[in-house]
Design a protein around this motif. Structure first.
Motif: not given
Ligand code: PLP
Length: 425
Positions: A123, A201, A227, A268, A271
């Motif tokens: 984020a 996501s 992203d 991230s 993940k």
């Molecule tokens: C998980 C995710 C986020 C947020 O990531 P964090 O590490 O939890 O802050 C933002 N964008 C996408 C596309 C995501 O999958």
């Protein structure tokens, strides 16, 4: 005389404690400089940039270059009770270093980016990217990608906080390159900071759908920031013993997204990367530097604990050592191994061996089932298991308590068997 091969020079450096690709980098740079003998010095220099414990005998107790207050070092068995680290110290020169030199540059290397920057979470990575590169300018986003990821991360809200102006493109289910081109025409290239692609996501749009690819968007002439969310480093998963698992097929990966023409990717750390909570911005050096210079970066920077854990993960990727990344060790375990373990657990506590379905979770690869195995017992024992020591978390399905072994460390199988026996009374 012909110069020696990169491979031969790299093999001569095998005693230096670095993953092979970094030895190859040193060998290649040395040969390119016409000085193959410098390969060892180059590799040693790289090794000296890694984050490590250092002993501080300067008398400065809160040493800024050494991460201010030291971290507890355990101190068991007469060992040290605290350790400093070279967080912002260049060990080669003794001068002020940067906390960007270890984990971030290794991650950039692992995903084929020119440069990378680490912040506290993804984020933060998206917020910083938008603020640094598109403040007071338009950012084009497909209406099908104006998502909420969870925990309050909504693309339109993050956009508003960054000071960038959201320009919605296309429709919920179909957005084409021509839609982006029309939006770009309407706002004007000078007024447009970025095209932002957001990985959905945690949900999928199926049916009558269409998306523009990263490669198509890269033809528009404005930087594309993708992203990608989950932090899959490379779609070819070279760190796995076999081919990439089928459940990864639709997941965007950092290396391939950059190769397709994205100027930056954000993702991230915790993940599919399998590291600590962190956010990574990787790609074009000039854009990464612009993010690094932005005042928000100071507010979002991670500490030494996170950077050390992220460095470990990056070294494991570069060394193709999947066993050091718990997520991939779990994900790559063959079902037959899980079944064999389930039989041993079941035999100890009178449970039944069953086939199960595991998932990646965490908003990654939604809707993708991963075959797995575990044990089941009659009745709902979830509460009893949860209140045990250590707590064991199970699922309840069709009036049976189900324990999936894919997420259990094999070293904990005995603990699981005992917990089940105790919970059944
Ligand atoms: C998980 C995710 C986020 C947020 O990531 P964090 O590490 O939890 O802050 C933002 N964008 C996408 C596309 C995501 O999958």
């Amino acid at each position: 005389m012909r110069p020696p091969s990169v491979d031969a020079v790299a093999r001569g450096l095998a005693d230096i404690d670095l993953p092979h690709p970094l030895l190859v980098d040193a060998a290649r740079a040395a040969i390119a400089a016409g000085d193959p003998d410098s390969a060892r010095a180059r590799a040693t220099e790289t090794a000296a940039t890694l984050l490590r414990g250092v002993i501080n005998a300067t008398g400065v107790m809160l040493h800024t270059n050494l991460g201010r207050a030291p971290l507890p070092a355990g101190g068991g068995g007469g060992g040290p009770r605290w350790r400093y680290s070279n967080l912002e110290l260049d060990l080669a020169t003794g001068r002020r270093g940067s906390r960007r030199n270890h984990a971030a540059s290794l991650l950039a290397r692992a995903c084929g980016a020119e440069a990378a920057l680490v912040v506290n979470n993804n984020a933060g990575a998206v917020l910083l990217t938008l603020a640094a590169l598109a403040r007071d300018r338009a950012v084009l986003v497909s209406r099908g990608e104006l998502v909420e990821i969870g925990g309050g991360f909504r693309i339109p809200d993050v956009m508003a906080q960054s000071g960038a102006r959201l320009v919605e493109v296309g429709t919920t289910n179909r957005t084409r390159l021509a839609d982006y081109a029309a939006a770009l025409d309407a706002t004007g290239e000078a007024e447009t900071g970025l095209v932002l692609q957001v990985h959905r996501s945690n949900y999928r749009i199926v049916g009558f759908t269409e998306d523009a690819t990263t490669a198509q968007l890269a033809t528009l002439g404005v930087p594309v920031v993708a992203d990608i969310g989950s932090g899959l480093i490379d779609a070819d998963t070279p760190w796995l013993p076999g081919p990439p698992p089928g459940w990864l097929a639709a997941e965007p990966a950092a290396r391939q997204t950059l190769e397709a023409g994205a100027a930056l990717v954000t993702f991230s750390g915790d993940k599919l990367l399998g590291g600590p909570q962190a956010g990574v911005i990787a790609g074009r050096r000039d854009l990464v530097e612009a993010c690094a210079r932005h005042p928000l970066n100071r507010a979002l920077r991670p500490g030494g604990l996170v950077l050390a854990a992220l460095q470990d993960a990056a070294l494991a990727y570069l060394g193709r050592d999947v066993t050091r990344i718990a997520f991939w060790a779990m994900a790559a375990t063959p079902v037959v191994d899980l079944r064999r373990r389930a039989e041993a657990v079941a035999a100890r506590c009178g449970a039944r061996v069953i086939d199960t379905i595991a998932v990646a979770g965490g908003g990654s690869v939604p809707g993708q089932d991963i075959p797995s195995a575990g044990v089941a017992v009659a009745g709902d024992l979830a509460g009893a298991l949860r209140r045990g020591d250590p707590p064991v978390l199970a699922r309840v399905h069709d009036e049976e308590t189900v324990l999936d072994l894919r997420t259990v460390d094999p070293a904990d199988d005995d603990v699981v068997a005992e917990a089940l026996s105790a919970a059944r009374g």
